[in-house]
Design an enzyme around this catalytic site. Structure first.
Site, PDB file in Angstrom:
ATOM      1  N   GLU A  46      -4.218  33.398  31.750  1.00 56.53           N
ATOM      2  CA  GLU A  46      -5.365  34.211  32.142  1.00 56.53           C
ATOM      3  C   GLU A  46      -4.980  35.695  32.071  1.00 56.53           C
ATOM      4  OE1 GLU A  46      -8.292  34.260  36.114  1.00 56.53           O
ATOM      5  OE2 GLU A  46      -6.355  33.217  36.141  1.00 56.53           O
ATOM      6  N   LYS A 115     -14.933  32.827  33.076  1.00 55.43           N
ATOM      7  CA  LYS A 115     -14.546  32.094  34.279  1.00 55.43           C
ATOM      8  C   LYS A 115     -15.778  31.917  35.158  1.00 55.43           C
ATOM      9  CE  LYS A 115     -10.877  32.294  37.815  1.00 55.43           C
ATOM     10  NZ  LYS A 115      -9.679  33.066  38.230  1.00 55.43           N
ATOM     11  N   TYR A 121     -10.641  35.000  48.227  1.00 51.99           N
ATOM     12  CA  TYR A 121     -10.115  34.568  49.522  1.00 51.99           C
ATOM     13  C   TYR A 121      -8.591  34.644  49.486  1.00 51.99           C
ATOM     14  CZ  TYR A 121      -9.248  30.210  46.971  1.00 51.99           C
ATOM     15  OH  TYR A 121      -8.823  29.282  46.054  1.00 51.99           O
ATOM     16  N   CYS A 171      -8.301  28.912  35.451  1.00 56.39           N
ATOM     17  CA  CYS A 171      -7.624  28.892  36.753  1.00 56.39           C
ATOM     18  C   CYS A 171      -8.445  28.263  37.881  1.00 56.39           C
ATOM     19  CB  CYS A 171      -7.187  30.299  37.119  1.00 56.39           C
ATOM     20  SG  CYS A 171      -5.885  30.329  38.395  1.00 56.39           S
ATOM     21  N   GLY A 350       7.284 -27.487  37.669  1.00 58.95           N
ATOM     22  CA  GLY A 350       8.392 -27.938  36.834  1.00 58.95           C
ATOM     23  C   GLY A 350       9.439 -26.851  36.706  1.00 58.95           C
ATOM     24  N   SER A 352      12.865 -25.675  34.891  1.00 58.62           N
ATOM     25  CA  SER A 352      13.700 -25.938  33.720  1.00 58.62           C
ATOM     26  C   SER A 352      15.059 -25.261  33.789  1.00 58.62           C
ATOM     27  CB  SER A 352      12.974 -25.444  32.465  1.00 58.62           C
ATOM     28  OG  SER A 352      12.862 -24.025  32.496  1.00 58.62           O
ATOM     29  N   GLY A 353      15.202 -24.305  34.691  1.00 55.09           N
ATOM     30  CA  GLY A 353      16.414 -23.491  34.696  1.00 55.09           C
ATOM     31  C   GLY A 353      16.267 -22.252  33.837  1.00 55.09           C
ATOM     32  N   ASP A 356      10.974 -18.209  33.220  1.00 47.75           N
ATOM     33  CA  ASP A 356       9.580 -18.307  33.663  1.00 47.75           C
ATOM     34  C   ASP A 356       9.410 -19.231  34.853  1.00 47.75           C
ATOM     35  OD1 ASP A 356       8.844 -16.539  31.713  1.00 47.75           O
ATOM     36  OD2 ASP A 356       8.113 -18.051  30.319  1.00 47.75           O
ATOM     37  N   SER A 357      10.016 -20.428  34.782  1.00 48.23           N
ATOM     38  CA  SER A 357       9.860 -21.365  35.899  1.00 48.23           C
ATOM     39  C   SER A 357      10.593 -20.850  37.134  1.00 48.23           C
ATOM     40  CB  SER A 357      10.354 -22.757  35.511  1.00 48.23           C
ATOM     41  OG  SER A 357      11.744 -22.770  35.244  1.00 48.23           O
ATOM     42  N   THR A 460       3.750 -21.918  34.740  1.00 51.64           N
ATOM     43  CA  THR A 460       4.922 -21.048  34.621  1.00 51.64           C
ATOM     44  C   THR A 460       4.879 -20.126  33.412  1.00 51.64           C
ATOM     45  OG1 THR A 460       6.151 -22.707  33.360  1.00 51.64           O
ATOM     46  CG2 THR A 460       6.340 -22.796  35.766  1.00 51.64           C
ATOM     47  N   TRP A 470       2.941 -19.418  22.051  1.00 50.88           N
ATOM     48  CA  TRP A 470       4.199 -20.170  22.160  1.00 50.88           C
ATOM     49  C   TRP A 470       4.139 -21.082  23.393  1.00 50.88           C
ATOM     50  CZ3 TRP A 470       7.672 -21.336  18.746  1.00 50.88           C
ATOM     51  CH2 TRP A 470       8.933 -21.792  19.124  1.00 50.88           C
TER      52      TRP A 470
END
Length: 651
Positions: A46, A115, A121, A171, A350, A352-353, A356-357, A460, A470
């Protein structure tokens, strides 16, 4: 400007108060610098032509005349430059003085934006000199022969880039209850520039930054903020040149304060357009706007902005921990409500090891704890098959025991053999029937145990698997509530890691760490030498890449060409992810995403946790028989450009 990117700058020259000749030279030097940086929009502070802190000198005719003459000379310097420049100055018209932003391009002054909100103030005393600007555009004389439009309702539009429309505020305009930028955006502006002289007091920088990020987010726009700095009078206040560039709530570039530092960044106009298009509440219009056209040559914009290779995973560890806790809570609260609603005190899952599960079990445990239910009501079932290895089996058993769930084991091999005999499937033929027969047998077992226990089968599968298809249709694809349905694979790993780091159980932690260290696999083919032989990412591709593709396709609506460019940029330096590798897996992703929609069209319920999801009832209303032709055409073009093997890819 290729792919919708434009390079922009927020620039603060060192000025001298009321020394117009000095300031003109400083502005021109910064314009040349911005051109060398290939910025197509450069925003200055400005009143930068005179200095913001001139006080009663603004009422002096020599200063005003010199400022106007300097403006014309600065405008002439933009001739032949592929950029738009925004500079501030005091401008007298019709017996009044205005605080204006002059918009320069192609060697001309294209317009003046006054502007609107004049602060009077605290330390600000602009009402002593300046008149609030007008909305309705008027024509003003710069010279005897040069007339330009002036008004707040001006938009500056690139003739060669329809998505680029720039609105201006100055501004204090931003700090008011109804900033002009709201009206600008409703009239079509995609970028807002702010020429500012915001003085520095303790804590104000944080508020200012939040204000700019928030405004760019609610308006889904780019926001370029340039503020006054060193050289302004420090008689009563100090200016820090807190320059910023934001895009839809994200800070792309921020200057070091008190350094008069120029900042550069690339705004993605395509991304902004896509976000607005999909947001049905981004409505309204503003009237009485005048569009001013300017010319930009089409050029390739080199990227310097950050493109995250893992867009679903926060980079900072503190943010990542917070995100992980929040997602786990959303998942568990979703399941808690479903269990409460159905009056169900038993869950069947379920184990699975695998990742996700493991995550699904951790979420189920949290939901049961929130309900005050006995964890023995969680019937965790491990179902060894032809591909199960000792490592995953042991991890499944130890995980269930550590969490205090009800452990069950059902060996599926004999049941699957009976089924193979029934359908005349040769057990030695390791085809898709061989694999899916095991997956569906496991799902049948879980469903039947749920009937026995009056329980609910917890799904899962994660979002990345759903995106690629998948999953075995009516096998692991099916459940009664899928807690991981909107969690991408790259984030699953961090959620499990977070749980390991915070569980305060050393045995459980070690199990979780070994799960994390295990290759991702459905384990539907016999192991080799006791080790996993079927690695998912060798077949369908790296989940890091697929999650990247998924995010930018669904979140921003980008096509393969732009996704490929971003991926090459994001994964640069990683030798495993060269251009041909990325393009190969991008082709896999597109073909699988379209061909596997039928699996997503009938997904079980599950909680949304992030900005991207594939639920057919929420974020992805896509026909199962949609053609990928448009997307594949882009991929074929990329293959030609990169001389890539065009042989068919895995589906």
């Amino acid at each position: 400007m290729k792919d919708g990117f434009i390079r922009v700058a927020a620039v603060t020259p060192r000025v001298r108060v009321a020394d117009v000749a000095y300031n003109k030279k400083a502005v021109i030097e910064k314009i040349i610098e911005a051109e060398q940086q290939r910025a197509v929009a450069a925003v200055f502070p400005e009143m930068c032509i005179t200095g913001y802190t001139c006080g009663d000198l603004f009422l002096m005719e020599p200063l005003l005349e010199q400022a106007k003459e300097a403006l014309l000379e600065i405008a002439a310097e933009t001739n032949g430059k592929n950029m738009l420049v925004f500079v501030g100055l005091p401008f007298a018209w019709n017996g009044r003085l205005y605080n204006v932003a002059a918009v320069l391009g192609n060697g001309e002054v294209l317009g003046l934006v006054p502007k609107m909100c004049i602060p009077n103030y605290n330390e600000f005393y602009e009402g002593r000199y300046f008149t609030p600007g007008m909305e309705e555009t008027v024509e003003v004389d710069l010279t005897e022969h040069v007339k330009v439009p002036m008004g707040s309702h001006l938009l500056f539009c690139a003739d060669s880039m329809p998505d680029l429309k720039i609105g201006v505020e100055i501004c204090e305009d931003l700090w008011t209850p109804a900033p002009p930028s709201i009206s600008h955006v409703l009239a079509g502006a995609s970028v807002i520039v702010n020429l500012s002289a915001s003085d520095e007091i303790t804590g104000k920088d944080v508020y200012r930054k939040n204000l700019i990020e928030g405004q760019s987010a609610r308006l889904i726009c780019g926001y370029i903020y340039a503020s006054a700095g060193e050289g302004e009078s420090t008689q009563d206040v100090v200016y820090s040149a807190h320059n910023m560039i934001a895009e839809n709530g994200i800070m792309l570039a921020e200057a070091e304060r008190f350094a008069n530092q120029s900042v550069y960044g690339e705004l993605d106009m395509q991304k902004l357009k896509g976000q607005r298009r999909r947001m049905s509440t981004f409505l309204g219009q503003a009237e009485n706007y005048q569009e001013v056209s300017f010319h930009l040559k089409q050029e390739v914009t080199e990227l310097s902005r950050s493109v995250d290779a893992l867009p679903f995973v926060p980079g900072k560890s503190s943010e990542r921990r917070k995100r992980c806790e929040e997602i786990l809570l959303i998942q568990s609260m979703g399941l808690k409500k479903r269990l409460e609603h159905t009056g169900c005190k038993n869950a069947v899952i379920g184990i699975s090891g695998g990742l996700d599960s493991t995550l699904a079990l951790l979420v189920t445990v949290r939901a049961f704890d929130l309900l005050g239910l006995d964890r023995k009501g969680i019937h965790a079932v491990t179902m060894p098959g032809f591909g199960t290895t000792d490592r995953t089996y042991d991890n499944a058993v130890h995980l269930i025991q550590c969490l205090g769930a009800d452990f069950r084991e059902v060996d599926i091999k004999e049941a699957v053999r009976v089924h193979f005999r029934d359908i005349s499937q040769d057990e030695n033929t390791h085809d898709v029937t061989y694999e899916n027969g095991q997956a569906r047998e496991r799902t049948q077992i879980l469903m039947d145990i749920a009937n026995q226990e009056n329980g609910m089968v917890i799904g899962t599968g994660d979002m990345s698997e759903l995106a690629l298809g998948w999953a075995t249709y009516n096998g692991d694809h099916m459940s009664m509530y899928g807690v991981n349905a909107s969690v991408p694979k790259t984030l699953v790993r961090h959620l499990v890691r977070y749980y390991a780091d915070t569980c305060r159980d050393e045995t459980l932690k070690n199990v979780l760490l070994d799960v994390l260290d295990t290759p991702v696999s459905p384990e539907l083919l016999p192991p080799e030498d006791g080790k996993i032989s079927q690695k998912t990412e060798d077949i369908v591709g790296p989940y890091e890449l697929h999650d990247f593709f998924l995010y930018h396709m669904l979140r921003s609506g980008f096509g393969p060409e732009k996704i490929f460019r971003l991926a090459v940029y994001a994964f640069r330096g990683q030798e495993n992810y060269g251009e041909k590798v990325i393009l190969k897996w991008l082709k896999v992703f597109v073909r699988r995403f379209f061909s596997q929609q039928f699996k997503r069209s009938c997904l079980p319920d599950g909680p949304k946790v992030g900005t991207v999801a594939v639920s057919p009832r929420g974020d992805l209303r896509m026909p199962s028989d949609a053609s990928p032709a448009v997307w594949m055409a882009e991929i074929e073009k990329l293959e030609q450009e990169h001389d890539t093997d065009k042989t068919d890819v895995n589906l």
